[in-house]
Design a protein around this motif. Structure first.
Motif, short mmCIF file in Angstrom:
data_model
loop_
_atom_site.label_atom_id
_atom_site.label_comp_id
_atom_site.label_asym_id
_atom_site.label_seq_id
_atom_site.Cartn_x
_atom_site.Cartn_y
_atom_site.Cartn_z
N ASP A 91 10.40 -38.45 -22.70
CA ASP A 91 11.33 -39.65 -22.94
C ASP A 91 12.90 -39.18 -22.61
O ASP A 91 13.13 -37.87 -22.56
CB ASP A 91 11.32 -40.09 -24.36
CG ASP A 91 12.07 -41.34 -24.60
OD1 ASP A 91 11.27 -42.38 -24.90
OD2 ASP A 91 13.20 -41.62 -24.14
N VAL A 92 13.71 -40.07 -22.02
CA VAL A 92 15.00 -39.87 -21.58
C VAL A 92 16.16 -39.31 -22.86
O VAL A 92 16.77 -38.54 -22.78
CB VAL A 92 15.80 -40.79 -20.85
CG1 VAL A 92 16.24 -41.81 -21.59
CG2 VAL A 92 16.80 -40.15 -19.95
N GLU A 117 12.18 -33.62 -22.25
CA GLU A 117 13.13 -34.60 -21.76
C GLU A 117 12.70 -34.90 -20.21
O GLU A 117 12.60 -34.21 -19.42
CB GLU A 117 14.43 -33.78 -21.97
CG GLU A 117 15.63 -34.72 -21.74
CD GLU A 117 16.92 -34.25 -21.80
OE1 GLU A 117 16.90 -32.97 -22.49
OE2 GLU A 117 17.84 -34.85 -21.40
N THR A 118 12.59 -36.20 -20.19
CA THR A 118 12.20 -36.58 -18.86
C THR A 118 13.00 -37.89 -18.49
O THR A 118 13.05 -38.79 -19.31
CB THR A 118 10.79 -36.99 -18.67
OG1 THR A 118 9.98 -35.85 -19.25
CG2 THR A 118 10.18 -37.50 -17.55
N ASP A 119 13.89 -37.85 -17.12
CA ASP A 119 14.14 -39.15 -16.78
C ASP A 119 13.13 -39.61 -15.57
O ASP A 119 13.13 -38.89 -14.42
CB ASP A 119 15.73 -38.98 -16.09
CG ASP A 119 16.27 -40.14 -15.44
OD1 ASP A 119 15.59 -41.10 -15.64
OD2 ASP A 119 17.37 -39.97 -15.17
N SER A 129 12.56 -34.69 -12.10
CA SER A 129 12.27 -34.60 -13.46
C SER A 129 10.74 -34.94 -13.67
O SER A 129 10.18 -34.41 -14.63
CB SER A 129 13.25 -35.52 -14.02
OG SER A 129 13.14 -35.63 -15.51
N ASN A 167 20.19 -46.88 -23.38
CA ASN A 167 19.93 -45.51 -22.42
C ASN A 167 20.22 -45.91 -20.73
O ASN A 167 19.54 -45.12 -19.79
CB ASN A 167 18.40 -45.27 -22.66
CG ASN A 167 18.15 -44.63 -23.88
OD1 ASN A 167 18.85 -43.88 -24.45
ND2 ASN A 167 17.05 -44.89 -24.50
N THR A 203 5.23 -41.58 -20.95
CA THR A 203 6.58 -41.80 -20.74
C THR A 203 7.07 -42.97 -21.61
O THR A 203 6.35 -43.79 -21.90
CB THR A 203 6.83 -41.98 -19.13
OG1 THR A 203 6.48 -43.30 -18.87
CG2 THR A 203 6.14 -40.87 -18.31
N LEU A 223 21.51 -45.39 -17.63
CA LEU A 223 21.88 -44.24 -16.99
C LEU A 223 23.26 -44.29 -16.35
O LEU A 223 23.75 -45.31 -15.96
CB LEU A 223 20.89 -43.44 -16.15
CG LEU A 223 19.62 -43.41 -16.67
CD1 LEU A 223 18.75 -43.42 -15.72
CD2 LEU A 223 19.49 -42.10 -17.50
N VAL A 251 13.88 -47.60 -13.02
CA VAL A 251 12.84 -47.46 -14.35
C VAL A 251 11.66 -47.88 -14.30
O VAL A 251 10.56 -47.23 -14.26
CB VAL A 251 13.81 -47.53 -15.73
CG1 VAL A 251 12.73 -47.12 -16.93
CG2 VAL A 251 15.22 -47.03 -15.57
N THR A 293 13.68 -42.02 -13.58
CA THR A 293 14.15 -42.57 -12.34
C THR A 293 14.22 -41.20 -11.28
O THR A 293 14.57 -41.41 -10.13
CB THR A 293 15.36 -43.15 -12.46
OG1 THR A 293 16.32 -42.01 -12.94
CG2 THR A 293 15.27 -44.08 -13.50
N LYS A 294 13.94 -40.04 -11.74
CA LYS A 294 14.18 -38.84 -10.96
C LYS A 294 12.73 -38.00 -10.68
O LYS A 294 12.40 -37.65 -11.62
CB LYS A 294 15.16 -37.83 -11.68
CG LYS A 294 16.29 -38.19 -12.19
CD LYS A 294 17.60 -38.29 -11.36
CE LYS A 294 18.95 -38.77 -11.89
NZ LYS A 294 18.93 -39.86 -12.75
#
Ligand code: NAD
Length: 272
Positions: free
Chosen positions: A37-38, A61-63, A69, A199, A12, A201, A113, A65-66
């Motif tokens: 990665d976001v 694509e990965t966030d 995701s 970045n 990540t 959010l 994060v 914090t979720k």
């Protein structure tokens, strides 16, 4: 994990800095690498670099914090590669300010994060990795700030102390499942960390510019991220509990341990 060739890694925050350094080091050892990665364009650029080394790269694509995701990331990695032998929970951000200056959004974002991102990674991957036969390893990116305090970085320090504790706990729990864990205690590395609010959010206030010239100078004088990647690779091979990049920080570690020991001596005397 002694033999890396032909195995699969998920990283990540793999689109920049230390995550990119690890992606290149592991790809160079023959591992296929999922770069999460976001910032998808950054992950895609690293995917191209990884593929040039003759292994499979995937940019997702990965966030972190979720939870959903990160769960989708785990599903995609297992669907595409069949197994994940190495998970690097590395995405991380920083805010600057003393405790009285920091906003609730500053705290929420950094903990979302740096701490919940790691927790989401563990929740999504550990059940799958435990079921998988053979050796598995998790590297959680902490920092020297996970071992002793740094002024004006309280949320970062709090998150990184937590990441060290999570890694130590996972290492104990993994015994019997062929699963080990390391905390990466990196020192200053030449990355984009100072501008990590690029970045930030929207739910935590949205992107911001950062004006921290002294910190930026120290970071730009830091170790090359490719070198950090190679140190992490060796740490995984050697199964180190703590992976240190800058051994010259030993005095700071000793000072903390001395403070703990001398306060325990005092407690012992009091209770004698
Ligand atoms: N640079 C240093 O001196 C240093 C020292 C010790 C530890 N670290 C740690 O190393 C890790 C990597 O940071 P770096 O220095 O390479 O910085 P960097 O900014 O170059 O890379 C961080 C990456 O994380 C990604 N990211 C940010 N938020 C995300 C989110 N919500 N979901 C997924 N990805 C996200 C960014 O897009 C970026 O690609 C962090 O955990 C950081 O705390 C850095």
């Amino acid at each position: 994990m002694k033999d890396l060739s032909g195995k699969n890694a998920v990283i990540t925050g793999g689109g920049s800095g230390i995550g990119r350094g690890m992606a290149l080091a592991f790809a160079d050892a023959g591992m296929n690498v999922v770069i999460a990665d976001v910032e998808l364009s950054a992950a895609g650029a690293v995917q191209a670099e990884v593929e040039k080394l003759g292994v499979r790269g995937l940019a997702i694509e990965t966030d972190v914090t979720k939870a959903d995701s990160v769960e989708a990331l785990a599903e995609a990695a297992y669907r595409e590669l069949g197994a994940v032998h190495l998970l690097c929970n590395n995405a991380g951000v920083v805010t600057f300010g003393t405790i009285d200056q920091l906003t609730r959004a500053d705290w929420s974002w950094v903990l979302a994060v740096n701490l919940h991102g790691v927790i989401h990674g563990l929740q999504a991957f550990i059940p799958r990795m435990k079921e998988q036969p053979g050796e598995k390893h998790v590297v959680n990116t902490a920092s020297t700030a996970g071992m002793w305090p740094h002024p004006a970085l309280a949320p970062y320090v709090a998150s990184k102390y937590a990441v060290v504790g999570l890694s130590e706990t996972l290492r104990m729990e993994g015994t019997g499942y062929g699963l080990s864990a390391s905390a990466l205690c990196a020192g200053n590395t030449k990355t984009k960390i100072v501008t990590s609010a690029r970045n930030r959010l929207p739910e935590f206030g949205g992107p911001e510019t950062t004006d921290e010239p002294a910190v930026e100078e120290a970071i730009q004088d830091g170790m090359e991220p490719e070198e950090v990647g190679r140190i992490v690779r060796q740490g995984v091979i050697d199964d180190l509990e703590y992976i240190w990049t800058h051994p010259d920080i030993r005095e700071l570690a000793d000072a903390r341990l001395d403070a703990v020991r001398s306060s325990l001596d005092e407690a012992q005397k009091r209770n004698a």
